[in-house]
Design a protein around this motif. Structure first.
Motif, PDB file in Angstrom:
ATOM      1  N   ILE A   1       0.843  -1.199   0.000  1.00  0.00           N
ATOM      2  CA  ILE A   1       0.000   0.000   0.000  1.00  0.00           C
ATOM      3  C   ILE A   1       0.876   1.246   0.000  1.00  0.00           C
ATOM      4  N   ARG A   2       1.929   1.226   0.830  1.00  0.00           N
ATOM      5  CA  ARG A   2       2.831   2.381   0.909  1.00  0.00           C
ATOM      6  C   ARG A   2       3.509   2.658  -0.435  1.00  0.00           C
ATOM      7  N   GLU A   3       3.835   1.578  -1.150  1.00  0.00           N
ATOM      8  CA  GLU A   3       4.521   1.719  -2.429  1.00  0.00           C
ATOM      9  C   GLU A   3       3.545   1.876  -3.604  1.00  0.00           C
ATOM     10  N   ASP A   4       2.259   1.991  -3.278  1.00  0.00           N
ATOM     11  CA  ASP A   4       1.223   2.171  -4.296  1.00  0.00           C
ATOM     12  C   ASP A   4       1.242   1.042  -5.324  1.00  0.00           C
ATOM     13  N   SER A   5       1.479  -0.173  -4.855  1.00  0.00           N
ATOM     14  CA  SER A   5       1.497  -1.316  -5.772  1.00  0.00           C
ATOM     15  C   SER A   5       0.568  -2.413  -5.270  1.00  0.00           C
ATOM     16  N   PHE A   6      -0.503  -2.008  -4.588  1.00  0.00           N
ATOM     17  CA  PHE A   6      -1.417  -2.987  -3.997  1.00  0.00           C
ATOM     18  C   PHE A   6      -2.417  -3.420  -5.058  1.00  0.00           C
ATOM     19  N   GLN A   7      -2.080  -4.494  -5.782  1.00  0.00           N
ATOM     20  CA  GLN A   7      -2.933  -5.018  -6.830  1.00  0.00           C
ATOM     21  C   GLN A   7      -3.116  -6.505  -6.565  1.00  0.00           C
ATOM     22  N   ARG A   8      -4.207  -6.848  -5.913  1.00  0.00           N
ATOM     23  CA  ARG A   8      -4.412  -8.238  -5.547  1.00  0.00           C
ATOM     24  C   ARG A   8      -5.877  -8.607  -5.650  1.00  0.00           C
ATOM     25  N   VAL A   9      -6.129  -9.842  -6.054  1.00  0.00           N
ATOM     26  CA  VAL A   9      -7.478 -10.389  -6.087  1.00  0.00           C
ATOM     27  C   VAL A   9      -7.466 -11.677  -5.273  1.00  0.00           C
ATOM     28  N   SER A  10      -8.393 -11.771  -4.339  1.00  0.00           N
ATOM     29  CA  SER A  10      -8.502 -12.960  -3.487  1.00  0.00           C
ATOM     30  C   SER A  10      -9.744 -13.738  -3.899  1.00  0.00           C
ATOM     31  N   VAL A  11      -9.539 -15.001  -4.264  1.00  0.00           N
ATOM     32  CA  VAL A  11     -10.616 -15.810  -4.832  1.00  0.00           C
ATOM     33  C   VAL A  11     -10.823 -17.071  -3.993  1.00  0.00           C
ATOM     34  N   ALA A  12     -12.071 -17.374  -3.691  1.00  0.00           N
ATOM     35  CA  ALA A  12     -12.418 -18.630  -3.021  1.00  0.00           C
ATOM     36  C   ALA A  12     -13.233 -19.478  -3.996  1.00  0.00           C
TER      37      ALA A  12
ATOM     38  N   ALA B   1     -17.588 -24.526   4.135  1.00  0.00           N
ATOM     39  CA  ALA B   1     -16.584 -23.572   4.616  1.00  0.00           C
ATOM     40  C   ALA B   1     -16.512 -22.359   3.702  1.00  0.00           C
ATOM     41  N   LEU B   2     -16.682 -22.589   2.406  1.00  0.00           N
ATOM     42  CA  LEU B   2     -16.583 -21.491   1.440  1.00  0.00           C
ATOM     43  C   LEU B   2     -17.694 -20.468   1.669  1.00  0.00           C
ATOM     44  N   THR B   3     -18.945 -20.937   1.785  1.00  0.00           N
ATOM     45  CA  THR B   3     -20.042 -19.990   1.981  1.00  0.00           C
ATOM     46  C   THR B   3     -19.939 -19.283   3.329  1.00  0.00           C
ATOM     47  N   ARG B   4     -19.422 -19.983   4.347  1.00  0.00           N
ATOM     48  CA  ARG B   4     -19.222 -19.338   5.649  1.00  0.00           C
ATOM     49  C   ARG B   4     -18.231 -18.192   5.534  1.00  0.00           C
ATOM     50  N   ASP B   5     -17.132 -18.418   4.816  1.00  0.00           N
ATOM     51  CA  ASP B   5     -16.116 -17.381   4.691  1.00  0.00           C
ATOM     52  C   ASP B   5     -16.564 -16.253   3.773  1.00  0.00           C
ATOM     53  N   LEU B   6     -17.428 -16.548   2.817  1.00  0.00           N
ATOM     54  CA  LEU B   6     -17.969 -15.469   1.989  1.00  0.00           C
ATOM     55  C   LEU B   6     -18.859 -14.552   2.821  1.00  0.00           C
ATOM     56  N   VAL B   7     -19.601 -15.147   3.755  1.00  0.00           N
ATOM     57  CA  VAL B   7     -20.411 -14.335   4.672  1.00  0.00           C
ATOM     58  C   VAL B   7     -19.516 -13.379   5.459  1.00  0.00           C
ATOM     59  N   SER B   8     -18.335 -13.856   5.841  1.00  0.00           N
ATOM     60  CA  SER B   8     -17.388 -13.029   6.596  1.00  0.00           C
ATOM     61  C   SER B   8     -16.653 -12.035   5.708  1.00  0.00           C
ATOM     62  N   LYS B   9     -16.882 -12.125   4.377  1.00  0.00           N
ATOM     63  CA  LYS B   9     -16.305 -11.185   3.415  1.00  0.00           C
ATOM     64  C   LYS B   9     -14.778 -11.222   3.419  1.00  0.00           C
ATOM     65  N   PHE B  10     -14.229 -12.433   3.440  1.00  0.00           N
ATOM     66  CA  PHE B  10     -12.781 -12.583   3.392  1.00  0.00           C
ATOM     67  C   PHE B  10     -12.247 -12.501   1.966  1.00  0.00           C
ATOM     68  N   PHE B  11     -13.129 -12.598   0.962  1.00  0.00           N
ATOM     69  CA  PHE B  11     -12.678 -12.731  -0.415  1.00  0.00           C
ATOM     70  C   PHE B  11     -13.306 -11.680  -1.318  1.00  0.00           C
ATOM     71  N   ASP B  12     -12.621 -11.439  -2.455  1.00  0.00           N
ATOM     72  CA  ASP B  12     -13.141 -10.531  -3.464  1.00  0.00           C
ATOM     73  C   ASP B  12     -14.138 -11.243  -4.371  1.00  0.00           C
ATOM     74  N   ILE B  13     -13.915 -12.533  -4.588  1.00  0.00           N
ATOM     75  CA  ILE B  13     -14.742 -13.315  -5.505  1.00  0.00           C
ATOM     76  C   ILE B  13     -14.929 -14.713  -4.929  1.00  0.00           C
ATOM     77  N   GLY B  14     -16.114 -15.243  -5.074  1.00  0.00           N
ATOM     78  CA  GLY B  14     -16.375 -16.634  -4.716  1.00  0.00           C
ATOM     79  C   GLY B  14     -16.954 -17.358  -5.916  1.00  0.00           C
ATOM     80  N   ILE B  15     -16.464 -18.561  -6.183  1.00  0.00           N
ATOM     81  CA  ILE B  15     -16.982 -19.358  -7.300  1.00  0.00           C
ATOM     82  C   ILE B  15     -17.621 -20.602  -6.699  1.00  0.00           C
ATOM     83  N   VAL B  16     -18.944 -20.681  -6.795  1.00  0.00           N
ATOM     84  CA  VAL B  16     -19.700 -21.729  -6.113  1.00  0.00           C
ATOM     85  C   VAL B  16     -20.641 -22.412  -7.103  1.00  0.00           C
ATOM     86  N   GLU B  17     -21.283 -23.491  -6.634  1.00  0.00           N
ATOM     87  CA  GLU B  17     -22.266 -24.170  -7.479  1.00  0.00           C
ATOM     88  C   GLU B  17     -23.665 -23.605  -7.255  1.00  0.00           C
TER      89      GLU B  17
END
Length: 307
Positions: free
Chosen positions: A87-98, A133-149
């Motif tokens: 963040i300090r170096e202005d290079s914070f480019q990340r995507v977190s996917v579950a 576990a995936l839907t539980r963690d999506l509720v907690s908003k730990f991820f940017d994207i979730g891919i589910v059935e």
């Protein structure tokens, strides 16, 4: 019990050096101070951490067990530090996917390849989780994207549904049913079948498919992931009905894939948080998913494996 970060820092250092003097030097402290703080930590925990042998320390079984958790906490702290630097170096480019393990094996590689070709400096974190576990963690908003059935409507969000083909039967290439181009329900009568656990939503559809036709399969092995089903089928254990992306990933290399006479549509659902909380690169990753799924459907259609 309140443990201080300094105490855990001393403990972790001692586990690495097994020497009080070396730890004192590494932590810019003194040997008496380290020894005193170690005794205070052991008194707080209620069990010995080290056995003294001459000038060396021997960790106790309790210390070894505790160190597993302590190492995780320090990894998390280091991750926070790396994020802060980015963040300090202005290079914070990340995507977190579950995603489900099936997608991690059969979809994510194509998506990541396409995404990184356009955004090569972006960091990706891929978490493979079972659906509960995936839907539980999506509720907690730990991820940017979730891919589910299944669809996901438990938080303010957007779920994009993509048709990804129809469920398909996979089997050893030498299996008797491989002689058929399309499998009817009655073809499965008496054959060894590898199946998902009860938690899987498509398991219930498949069971209903056979129960309605009064067809009895030999339910041989129950497992939780599409990847393990594919590996078991390749080993000649039996046949199964899996999602089309997994079927594509395993097709060939000793595996035959056949469509069902009564198609069961399969959908991939992409979860994102509400628009105000989305990252810049998340939407681009979703676009890459859409393209990869569309390409899979095209391949399936060309091979006569979906409508």
């Amino acid at each position: 019990m309140r443990l201080a970060h300094r105490q855990l820092e001393i403990f972790q250092s001692l586990m690495q050096t097994l020497n009080v003097t070396e730890t004192a030097s590494l932590l810019y402290s003194s040997q008496p101070t380290i020894s005193r703080e170690l005794k205070e930590l052991e008194a707080l925990l209620g069990f010995p951490l080290f056995h003294r042998q001459n000038r060396r320390l021997e960790p106790s079984q309790q210390a070894i067990a505790l160190n597993v958790i302590v190492q995780r906490s320090f990894v998390s702290i280091e991750e926070i530090a790396r994020t802060a630097r980015a963040i300090r170096e202005d290079s914070f480019q990340r995507v977190s996917v579950a995603c489900l393990p099936a997608f991690a094996h059969a979809l994510i590689p194509q998506v990541v390849e396409r995404f990184l070709a356009e955004f090569p400096n972006t960091s990706l974190k891929i978490h493979s989780l079972e659906e509960t576990a995936l839907t539980r963690d999506l509720v907690s908003k730990f991820f940017d994207i979730g891919i589910v059935e299944g669809r996901f409507d438990r938080t303010p969000s957007t779920t994009l549904e993509l048709y990804a083909g129809d469920l398909l039967c996979i089997m050893p290439a030498s299996h008797p049913l491989a002689q058929y181009e399309v499998l009817k329900t009655e073809h499965f009568e008496g054959h060894n079948f590898i199946y998902y656990s009860d938690e899987d939503s498509y398991r219930r559809q498949v069971d209903s498919f056979f129960e309605t036709a009064n067809v009895k399969r030999k339910l041989l092995v129950e497992t939780t992931t599409a990847t393990s089903i594919g590996s078991l089928a390749r080993a000649g254990i039996g046949l199964s009905i899996v999602n089309p992306l997994t079927a594509l990933a395993f097709r060939g290399d000793g595996i035959a894939v056949r469509p069902l006479a009564q198609p069961i549509p399969y959908h991939v659902n992409i979860w994102q948080p509400e628009p105000s909380k989305r990252g810049v690169f998340g939407s681009h990753f979703v676009e890459a998913i859409e393209i990869a799924v569309a390409a899979a459907v095209t391949t399936l259609s060309a091979g006569g494996l979906c409508r």
